[in-house]
Scaffold this active site. Sequence first.
Site, PDB file in Angstrom:
ATOM      1  N   ALA A 142       0.214  86.661-105.813  1.00  5.53           N
ATOM      2  CA  ALA A 142       0.271  85.800-104.626  1.00  5.53           C
ATOM      3  C   ALA A 142       0.472  86.643-103.376  1.00  5.53           C
ATOM      4  O   ALA A 142       1.573  87.138-103.127  1.00  5.53           O
ATOM      5  CB  ALA A 142       1.394  84.776-104.782  1.00  5.53           C
ATOM      6  N   GLY A 149      -4.933  85.094 -94.716  1.00  6.99           N
ATOM      7  CA  GLY A 149      -4.983  86.000 -95.859  1.00  6.99           C
ATOM      8  C   GLY A 149      -5.495  87.388 -95.507  1.00  6.99           C
ATOM      9  O   GLY A 149      -5.092  88.380 -96.110  1.00  6.99           O
ATOM     10  N   ILE A 175      -3.913  80.528-104.895  1.00  4.94           N
ATOM     11  CA  ILE A 175      -3.499  81.511-105.902  1.00  4.94           C
ATOM     12  C   ILE A 175      -4.178  81.244-107.251  1.00  4.94           C
ATOM     13  O   ILE A 175      -3.937  80.215-107.903  1.00  4.94           O
ATOM     14  CB  ILE A 175      -1.957  81.540-106.037  1.00  4.94           C
ATOM     15  CG1 ILE A 175      -1.338  81.815-104.652  1.00  4.94           C
ATOM     16  CG2 ILE A 175      -1.522  82.587-107.060  1.00  4.94           C
ATOM     17  CD1 ILE A 175      -1.894  83.036-103.899  1.00  4.94           C
ATOM     18  N   GLU A 259      -9.770  95.636-107.502  1.00  5.15           N
ATOM     19  CA  GLU A 259     -10.177  94.225-107.446  1.00  5.15           C
ATOM     20  C   GLU A 259     -11.552  94.103-106.769  1.00  5.15           C
ATOM     21  O   GLU A 259     -12.418  93.349-107.214  1.00  5.15           O
ATOM     22  CB  GLU A 259      -9.130  93.412-106.677  1.00  5.15           C
ATOM     23  CG  GLU A 259      -9.452  91.924-106.625  1.00  5.15           C
ATOM     24  CD  GLU A 259      -8.446  91.126-105.801  1.00  5.15           C
ATOM     25  OE1 GLU A 259      -7.476  91.710-105.282  1.00  5.15           O
ATOM     26  OE2 GLU A 259      -8.652  89.900-105.681  1.00  5.15           O
ATOM     27  N   ARG A 260     -11.731  94.884-105.703  1.00  2.44           N
ATOM     28  CA  ARG A 260     -13.013  94.794-104.975  1.00  2.44           C
ATOM     29  C   ARG A 260     -14.173  95.291-105.833  1.00  2.44           C
ATOM     30  O   ARG A 260     -15.262  94.714-105.805  1.00  2.44           O
ATOM     31  CB  ARG A 260     -12.909  95.597-103.672  1.00  2.44           C
ATOM     32  CG  ARG A 260     -12.105  94.847-102.646  1.00  2.44           C
ATOM     33  CD  ARG A 260     -11.699  95.631-101.434  1.00  2.44           C
ATOM     34  NE  ARG A 260     -10.771  94.796-100.671  1.00  2.44           N
ATOM     35  CZ  ARG A 260      -9.949  95.227 -99.725  1.00  2.44           C
ATOM     36  NH1 ARG A 260      -9.935  96.501 -99.395  1.00  2.44           N
ATOM     37  NH2 ARG A 260      -9.147  94.389 -99.098  1.00  2.44           N
ATOM     38  N   HIS A 355     -36.105  77.396-109.966  1.00  5.97           N
ATOM     39  CA  HIS A 355     -35.893  76.395-111.017  1.00  5.97           C
ATOM     40  C   HIS A 355     -36.301  74.983-110.557  1.00  5.97           C
ATOM     41  O   HIS A 355     -36.292  74.051-111.364  1.00  5.97           O
ATOM     42  CB  HIS A 355     -34.427  76.344-111.441  1.00  5.97           C
ATOM     43  CG  HIS A 355     -34.024  77.415-112.418  1.00  5.97           C
ATOM     44  ND1 HIS A 355     -33.865  78.730-112.077  1.00  5.97           N
ATOM     45  CD2 HIS A 355     -33.738  77.348-113.743  1.00  5.97           C
ATOM     46  CE1 HIS A 355     -33.478  79.431-113.130  1.00  5.97           C
ATOM     47  NE2 HIS A 355     -33.411  78.616-114.165  1.00  5.97           N
TER      48      HIS A 355
HETATM   49  C1  LIG Z   1     -10.972  80.557-105.195  1.00  6.72           C
HETATM   50  C2  LIG Z   1     -10.046  81.490-104.492  1.00  6.72           C
HETATM   51  C3  LIG Z   1      -9.197  82.289-105.221  1.00  6.72           C
HETATM   52  C4  LIG Z   1      -8.289  83.136-104.575  1.00  6.72           C
HETATM   53  N1  LIG Z   1      -7.375  83.827-105.310  1.00  6.72           N
HETATM   54  C5  LIG Z   1      -6.361  84.476-104.663  1.00  6.72           C
HETATM   55  C6  LIG Z   1      -5.275  85.047-105.390  1.00  6.72           C
HETATM   56  O1  LIG Z   1      -5.250  85.006-106.631  1.00  6.72           O
HETATM   57  N2  LIG Z   1      -4.280  85.629-104.704  1.00  6.72           N
HETATM   58  C7  LIG Z   1      -4.269  85.699-103.342  1.00  6.72           C
HETATM   59  O2  LIG Z   1      -3.330  86.247-102.780  1.00  6.72           O
HETATM   60  N3  LIG Z   1      -5.292  85.176-102.625  1.00  6.72           N
HETATM   61  C8  LIG Z   1      -6.312  84.557-103.242  1.00  6.72           C
HETATM   62  N4  LIG Z   1      -7.352  83.999-102.523  1.00  6.72           N
HETATM   63  C9  LIG Z   1      -7.336  84.113-101.075  1.00  6.72           C
HETATM   64  C10 LIG Z   1      -8.390  85.043-100.486  1.00  6.72           C
HETATM   65  O3  LIG Z   1      -8.058  86.376-100.771  1.00  6.72           O
HETATM   66  C11 LIG Z   1      -8.433  84.751 -98.988  1.00  6.72           C
HETATM   67  O4  LIG Z   1      -9.022  83.469 -98.834  1.00  6.72           O
HETATM   68  C12 LIG Z   1      -9.196  85.790 -98.208  1.00  6.72           C
HETATM   69  O5  LIG Z   1      -8.512  87.016 -98.215  1.00  6.72           O
HETATM   70  C13 LIG Z   1      -9.397  85.363 -96.745  1.00  6.72           C
HETATM   71  O6  LIG Z   1      -8.209  84.939 -96.162  1.00  6.72           O
HETATM   72  P1  LIG Z   1      -8.161  83.517 -95.432  1.00  6.72           P
HETATM   73  O7  LIG Z   1      -8.753  82.499 -96.311  1.00  6.72           O
HETATM   74  O8  LIG Z   1      -6.775  83.286 -94.964  1.00  6.72           O
HETATM   75  O9  LIG Z   1      -9.130  83.662 -94.178  1.00  6.72           O
HETATM   76  P2  LIG Z   1      -8.745  84.200 -92.723  1.00  6.72           P
HETATM   77  O10 LIG Z   1      -8.004  85.482 -92.844  1.00  6.72           O
HETATM   78  O11 LIG Z   1      -8.108  83.101 -91.957  1.00  6.72           O
HETATM   79  O12 LIG Z   1     -10.194  84.491 -92.122  1.00  6.72           O
HETATM   80  C14 LIG Z   1     -11.060  83.414 -91.713  1.00  6.72           C
HETATM   81  C15 LIG Z   1     -12.418  84.014 -91.316  1.00  6.72           C
HETATM   82  O13 LIG Z   1     -12.243  84.933 -90.219  1.00  6.72           O
HETATM   83  C16 LIG Z   1     -12.751  86.197 -90.572  1.00  6.72           C
HETATM   84  N5  LIG Z   1     -11.899  87.226 -89.982  1.00  6.72           N
HETATM   85  C17 LIG Z   1     -10.559  87.392 -90.171  1.00  6.72           C
HETATM   86  N6  LIG Z   1     -10.118  88.432 -89.460  1.00  6.72           N
HETATM   87  C18 LIG Z   1     -11.215  88.963 -88.835  1.00  6.72           C
HETATM   88  C19 LIG Z   1     -11.423  90.087 -87.971  1.00  6.72           C
HETATM   89  N7  LIG Z   1     -10.412  90.887 -87.634  1.00  6.72           N
HETATM   90  N8  LIG Z   1     -12.665  90.330 -87.500  1.00  6.72           N
HETATM   91  C20 LIG Z   1     -13.700  89.535 -87.852  1.00  6.72           C
HETATM   92  N9  LIG Z   1     -13.563  88.461 -88.699  1.00  6.72           N
HETATM   93  C21 LIG Z   1     -12.342  88.190 -89.161  1.00  6.72           C
HETATM   94  C22 LIG Z   1     -12.719  86.244 -92.093  1.00  6.72           C
HETATM   95  O14 LIG Z   1     -13.644  87.181 -92.590  1.00  6.72           O
HETATM   96  C23 LIG Z   1     -13.080  84.815 -92.425  1.00  6.72           C
HETATM   97  O15 LIG Z   1     -14.467  84.667 -92.361  1.00  6.72           O
HETATM   98  C24 LIG Z   1      -8.287  83.197-103.155  1.00  6.72           C
HETATM   99  C25 LIG Z   1      -9.181  82.418-102.411  1.00  6.72           C
HETATM  100  C26 LIG Z   1     -10.020  81.546-103.061  1.00  6.72           C
HETATM  101  C27 LIG Z   1     -10.913  80.665-102.223  1.00  6.72           C
END
Ligand SMILES: Cc1cc2nc3c(=O)[nH]c(=O)nc-3n(C[C@H](O)[C@H](O)[C@H](O)COP(=O)(O)OP(=O)(O)OC[C@H]3O[C@@H](n4cnc5c(N)ncnc54)[C@H](O)[C@@H]3O)c2cc1C
Length: 396
Positions: A142, A149, A175, A259-260, A355
């Site tokens: 988490a 995020g 999460i 992870e990446r 398809h």
């Molecule tokens: C199905 C799923 C599973 C996941 N599993 C996990 C997990 O197990 N553990 C965990 O910790 N997280 C998990 N995540 C979270 C995931 O890692 C985050 O959603 C991701 O890192 C993006 O963070 P955010 O959603 O808060 O988007 P934000 O950080 O709010 O970003 C929103 C948008 O703005 C863009 N952006 C942000 N900053 C910048 C910048 N400086 N310049 C340009 N663009 C920017 C982003 O690319 C994105 O398009 C999961 C998400 C999903 C949907």
Amino acid sequence: MTIVDTPERRQLRELTRSFVTREVLPHLDDWERAGEVPRELHATAAKIGLLGIGFPESVGGSGGDLLDSIVVTEEIIRSGGSSGLIAALFTHGIALPHMVAAAGAHTGGSLGAPRGGAPAGNHLVDRYVRPTLAGSMIGALAITEPDGGSDVAAIRTTALRDGDHYVVNGSKTYITSGIRADFVTTAVCTDLPGSGSLSLLVIDKDTPGFTVGRRLEKLGWHCSDTAELSFVDVRVPVANRIGEEDTGFLAIMQNFAAERLSLATQAYATAQRCVELATRWCRDRSTFGRPLASRQLVRHRLAELHTRAEAARAYVHDVATRVAAGEPVVTEVAMAKNVAVAACDHVVDAALQLHGGFGYLRDAEVERHYRDARILGIGGGTTEIMNEIIAKGMGL
Ligand SMILES: Cc1cc2nc3c(=O)[nH]c(=O)nc-3n(C[C@H](O)[C@H](O)[C@H](O)COP(=O)(O)OP(=O)(O)OC[C@H]3O[C@@H](n4cnc5c(N)ncnc54)[C@H](O)[C@@H]3O)c2cc1C
């Protein structure tokens, strides 16, 4: 450089393929509807040694390195599994490596050099790592919070010291395996919220004040449960801290790389699988009196999709091989993720289109890949954040 297919890796592919064919494919649709995979699947995968690939035997793993983990990921999707299945069954791949590294053992999938001085590092290994790799516990990681995020340093969940405990307050969201997890490796701020002073704590699900919120419904990854977590005055023993205080940010970044690469692998493997599905479909489907595959437009389309998937695979293999050799290739890892995700996005869309109407139905495997693929450019750091890393690597 490509990942060398040694006799051991060929065996690993065979093991993975027979696991998917026997234990996954007959049930995957049911799990997609149920919103999770059963706990018994973890035990079954552990029994044949699949769950422990990439973790050393000294912590209960099966041995192998990052490249072996990539082989397993590739083969799961190639055999008809999915990235959603990988997210659900292999969440320990992101929940455990920090504990293993802090205890002084290398993980094949983890890029972090082992750090000594961890408080009771082996206690965490015995209590969480071994049972998880044996398939009797489920862990989650988490980091992400409702406020954001991408900016990991801005985490606001606090863990303030009170004797031999931390008192944790805050919330996490999105999460993976959060509904089913027995413990959560949690990023916390051990100073003022947003100070960037990050540590990792392992928090047991049944600790008073820790609540698992609603099951989040998603576009794809249906068989992978996703949850919101809340912490209100949750008392966590200091012994559950991973490594020293304030080493959380570094540990998170080091493990993000593995992870990446896993997500990049899921992306090109999904693309390859969709090319295979589309090719089969275009051979079998006739329009205007001839198989689709006999038309030059369609053949060239398939050739172009195949080329994109193969190019992505080759680049990800090259970067993964360099990572496994210990090269510091942070920028290249970000590029590998973006290259593979772009190939995947392009291929899943085109494969579904080939398809026709069937591609839009739940009965079509390509439909699941189309939905599952969308998260790959978001999770583990978004495409934009990868571009930020690449730009920094260019000196911009
Ligand atoms: C199905 C799923 C599973 C996941 N599993 C996990 C997990 O197990 N553990 C965990 O910790 N997280 C998990 N995540 C979270 C995931 O890692 C985050 O959603 C991701 O890192 C993006 O963070 P955010 O959603 O808060 O988007 P934000 O950080 O709010 O970003 C929103 C948008 O703005 C863009 N952006 C942000 N900053 C910048 C910048 N400086 N310049 C340009 N663009 C920017 C982003 O690319 C994105 O398009 C999961 C998400 C999903 C949907």
